[in-house]
Design a protein around this motif. Structure first.
Motif, PDB file in Angstrom:
ATOM      1  N   THR A  20      -0.643 -82.038 -77.953  1.00 39.35           N
ATOM      2  CA  THR A  20      -0.036 -83.084 -78.445  1.00 39.35           C
ATOM      3  C   THR A  20      -1.116 -84.247 -78.743  1.00 39.35           C
ATOM      4  N   GLU A  21      -2.537 -84.036 -78.024  1.00 39.31           N
ATOM      5  CA  GLU A  21      -3.776 -85.043 -78.440  1.00 39.31           C
ATOM      6  C   GLU A  21      -4.018 -84.703 -79.886  1.00 39.31           C
ATOM      7  N   ILE A  22      -3.963 -83.813 -80.406  1.00 42.63           N
ATOM      8  CA  ILE A  22      -4.443 -83.458 -81.798  1.00 42.63           C
ATOM      9  C   ILE A  22      -3.403 -83.715 -82.641  1.00 42.63           C
ATOM     10  N   GLY A  23      -2.279 -84.352 -82.383  1.00 43.59           N
ATOM     11  CA  GLY A  23      -1.257 -84.793 -83.194  1.00 43.59           C
ATOM     12  C   GLY A  23      -0.009 -83.886 -83.465  1.00 43.59           C
ATOM     13  N   HIS A  24       0.211 -82.785 -82.588  1.00 39.39           N
ATOM     14  CA  HIS A  24       1.392 -82.194 -82.838  1.00 39.39           C
ATOM     15  C   HIS A  24       2.738 -82.355 -81.954  1.00 39.39           C
ATOM     16  N   GLN A  25       3.713 -81.756 -82.034  1.00 36.89           N
ATOM     17  CA  GLN A  25       4.839 -82.089 -81.355  1.00 36.89           C
ATOM     18  C   GLN A  25       4.996 -80.774 -80.508  1.00 36.89           C
ATOM     19  N   VAL A  26       5.234 -80.870 -79.458  1.00 36.69           N
ATOM     20  CA  VAL A  26       5.645 -79.546 -78.558  1.00 36.69           C
ATOM     21  C   VAL A  26       7.040 -79.721 -78.475  1.00 36.69           C
ATOM     22  N   THR A  27       7.877 -78.375 -78.978  1.00 37.22           N
ATOM     23  CA  THR A  27       9.150 -78.528 -79.086  1.00 37.22           C
ATOM     24  C   THR A  27       9.661 -78.012 -77.468  1.00 37.22           C
ATOM     25  N   GLY A  28       8.971 -77.452 -76.670  1.00 37.25           N
ATOM     26  CA  GLY A  28       9.239 -77.009 -75.395  1.00 37.25           C
ATOM     27  C   GLY A  28       8.232 -75.946 -75.021  1.00 37.25           C
ATOM     28  N   ILE A  29       8.523 -75.641 -73.562  1.00 33.82           N
ATOM     29  CA  ILE A  29       7.922 -74.541 -72.975  1.00 33.82           C
ATOM     30  C   ILE A  29       8.695 -73.397 -72.326  1.00 33.82           C
ATOM     31  N   ALA A  30       8.629 -72.069 -72.708  1.00 29.91           N
ATOM     32  CA  ALA A  30       9.532 -71.186 -72.338  1.00 29.91           C
ATOM     33  C   ALA A  30       8.585 -70.261 -71.359  1.00 29.91           C
ATOM     34  N   ARG A  31       9.236 -69.736 -70.281  1.00 30.16           N
ATOM     35  CA  ARG A  31       8.619 -68.800 -69.446  1.00 30.16           C
ATOM     36  C   ARG A  31       8.951 -67.472 -69.308  1.00 30.16           C
ATOM     37  N   THR A  32      10.022 -67.146 -70.101  1.00 28.72           N
ATOM     38  CA  THR A  32      10.232 -65.693 -70.363  1.00 28.72           C
ATOM     39  C   THR A  32      10.700 -65.485 -71.674  1.00 28.72           C
ATOM     40  N   ARG A  33      11.015 -64.138 -71.994  1.00 25.02           N
ATOM     41  CA  ARG A  33      11.295 -63.925 -73.428  1.00 25.02           C
ATOM     42  C   ARG A  33      12.741 -64.405 -73.597  1.00 25.02           C
ATOM     43  N   ASP A  34      13.713 -64.379 -73.003  1.00 29.13           N
ATOM     44  CA  ASP A  34      14.969 -64.994 -73.346  1.00 29.13           C
ATOM     45  C   ASP A  34      15.027 -66.297 -73.357  1.00 29.13           C
ATOM     46  N   GLU A  35      14.114 -67.210 -72.602  1.00 30.07           N
ATOM     47  CA  GLU A  35      13.935 -68.669 -72.770  1.00 30.07           C
ATOM     48  C   GLU A  35      13.455 -68.838 -74.197  1.00 30.07           C
TER      49      GLU A  35
ATOM     50  N   ARG B  95       5.445 -78.991 -85.554  1.00 29.59           N
ATOM     51  CA  ARG B  95       5.873 -78.561 -83.944  1.00 29.59           C
ATOM     52  C   ARG B  95       5.667 -77.283 -83.599  1.00 29.59           C
ATOM     53  N   VAL B  96       4.914 -77.244 -82.415  1.00 28.92           N
ATOM     54  CA  VAL B  96       4.553 -76.107 -81.428  1.00 28.92           C
ATOM     55  C   VAL B  96       5.174 -75.685 -80.492  1.00 28.92           C
ATOM     56  N   MET B  97       5.565 -74.612 -80.293  1.00 25.50           N
ATOM     57  CA  MET B  97       6.211 -74.020 -79.088  1.00 25.50           C
ATOM     58  C   MET B  97       5.403 -73.200 -78.149  1.00 25.50           C
ATOM     59  N   ILE B  98       5.567 -73.490 -77.015  1.00 21.64           N
ATOM     60  CA  ILE B  98       4.724 -72.855 -76.121  1.00 21.64           C
ATOM     61  C   ILE B  98       5.360 -71.616 -75.321  1.00 21.64           C
ATOM     62  N   ILE B  99       4.834 -70.351 -75.070  1.00 19.11           N
ATOM     63  CA  ILE B  99       5.479 -69.395 -74.257  1.00 19.11           C
ATOM     64  C   ILE B  99       4.186 -69.190 -73.119  1.00 19.11           C
ATOM     65  N   GLU B 100       4.736 -69.519 -72.154  1.00 18.81           N
ATOM     66  CA  GLU B 100       3.375 -69.376 -71.121  1.00 18.81           C
ATOM     67  C   GLU B 100       4.258 -69.830 -69.601  1.00 18.81           C
ATOM     68  N   ASP B 101       4.050 -68.626 -68.856  1.00 18.06           N
ATOM     69  CA  ASP B 101       4.505 -68.615 -67.247  1.00 18.06           C
ATOM     70  C   ASP B 101       3.915 -69.539 -66.410  1.00 18.06           C
ATOM     71  N   GLU B 102       2.807 -69.541 -66.449  1.00 18.21           N
ATOM     72  CA  GLU B 102       1.839 -70.433 -65.619  1.00 18.21           C
ATOM     73  C   GLU B 102       1.895 -71.937 -65.707  1.00 18.21           C
ATOM     74  N   ALA B 103       2.495 -72.773 -64.785  1.00 19.30           N
ATOM     75  CA  ALA B 103       2.757 -73.980 -65.288  1.00 19.30           C
ATOM     76  C   ALA B 103       1.604 -74.887 -65.535  1.00 19.30           C
ATOM     77  N   ILE B 104       0.611 -74.774 -64.779  1.00 16.29           N
ATOM     78  CA  ILE B 104      -0.716 -75.398 -65.073  1.00 16.29           C
ATOM     79  C   ILE B 104      -1.238 -75.322 -66.315  1.00 16.29           C
ATOM     80  N   ILE B 105      -1.529 -73.894 -66.638  1.00 12.97           N
ATOM     81  CA  ILE B 105      -1.925 -73.720 -67.989  1.00 12.97           C
ATOM     82  C   ILE B 105      -0.843 -74.094 -69.125  1.00 12.97           C
ATOM     83  N   ALA B 106       0.311 -74.169 -69.108  1.00 17.46           N
ATOM     84  CA  ALA B 106       1.346 -74.654 -69.986  1.00 17.46           C
ATOM     85  C   ALA B 106       1.200 -76.053 -70.117  1.00 17.46           C
ATOM     86  N   MET B 107       0.894 -76.772 -68.868  1.00 18.06           N
ATOM     87  CA  MET B 107       0.906 -78.351 -69.082  1.00 18.06           C
ATOM     88  C   MET B 107      -0.443 -78.813 -69.798  1.00 18.06           C
TER      89      MET B 107
END
Length: 266
Positions: free
Chosen positions: A161-176, A142-154
């Motif tokens: 995901t293409e290499i077989g991992h599950q993305v738990t979600g994308i956070a844009r801020t520290r609190d998120e 399970r991989v968590m992404i912390i990235e505020d630029e939407a295109i880069i995050a996508m």
């Protein structure tokens, strides 16, 4: 040693330290071999005479030193280091991991990799392809992404995901990020440094690591040399912006192999 060559070696040293740490799975081990490499160069420049560039010379010298010591990896015997050693046992092709790191993280060309490792150019290219296949097949999580630029995050999400991992979600801020990690514990964190509300990805990671046992982390930055200062703690894995798909794929696989919870001081 000529002053121009010395300056070029000094400029390449942060990248050797990054490579040595990822290769050995340990900051202390990587730094020790990097220091031993400099000592070896001071004593005997013949070991790298005729190299394509000072950077190639430095990495070639490192491999001569590291190989002469038995090419040790994963010195720690418990926790994530032990898990890394088990993963490494699945890479059966000699020099494949080294070739992959040199190619997609340090961006050496096949001919330069061949010179550094002491193999043929065609063999160096084959080793990179073999390592990518072997590593991607060996771990998933399970991989968590912390990235505020939407295109880069996508883009990151698609590659992961293409290499077989599950993305738990994308956070844009520290609190998120902290809240997301609390909901779903990740196996790997992939974090930008500057976030949407001017908060710090480093702070977010440090807070998350305070909630859990050891987790591997990959940081993203446009200036990796600023983070590889030699002061502790510092990140084990860095991706330079803009990054390629191959760089991200390799870094994720390497982080799953050589997991580290050491992060930058806030």
């Amino acid at each position: 040693m000529p002053a121009e060559f010395t300056s070029a070696i000094a400029a390449s040293l942060p990248f050797l330290r990054r490579y040595a740490r990822a290769l050995t799975g340990s900051q202390s081990s990587g730094d020790r071999f990097a220091a031993a490499t400099l000592e070896a160069l001071l004593e005997d420049m013949e070991m790298v005479r005729g190299a394509a560039s000072p950077k190639v010379a430095l990495f070639r010298a490192f491999h001569l030193v590291w190989s002469s010591a038995g090419a040790p990896v994963g010195e720690a015997e418990e926790g994530l280091a032990a898990r890394a050693e088990r993963h490494m046992a699945r890479l059966v092709t000699p020099n494949s991991r080294e070739a992959l790191l040199l190619s997609v993280i340090e961006e050496f060309r096949d001919a330069e990799i061949a010179e550094i490792l002491g193999v043929g150019t065609d063999e160096a290219a084959d080793l990179v392809e073999i390592a990518m296949r072997e590593m991607e097949q060996s771990v998933a999580g399970r991989v968590m992404i912390i990235e505020d630029e939407a295109i880069i995050a996508m883009d990151i999400q698609d590659i992961v995901t293409e290499i077989g991992h599950q993305v738990t979600g994308i956070a844009r801020t520290r609190d998120e990020a902290v809240a997301l990690a609390a909901r779903i514990r990740p196996d790997l964190i992939l974090a930008d440094i500057q976030l949407a509300d001017n908060s710090s990805g480093i702070d977010a990671v440090n807070e998350i690591l305070g909630q859990f046992d050891a987790l591997p982390v990959i940081f993203i930055t446009a200036f990796p040399e600023r983070l590889l200062t030699g002061e502790r703690p510092e990140p084990a894995f860095l991706i330079t912006k803009p990054f390629s798909e191959e760089q991200l794929r390799s870094a994720v696989s390497q982080a799953m192999f050589f997991a580290s919870t050491e992060t930058l001081a806030a």
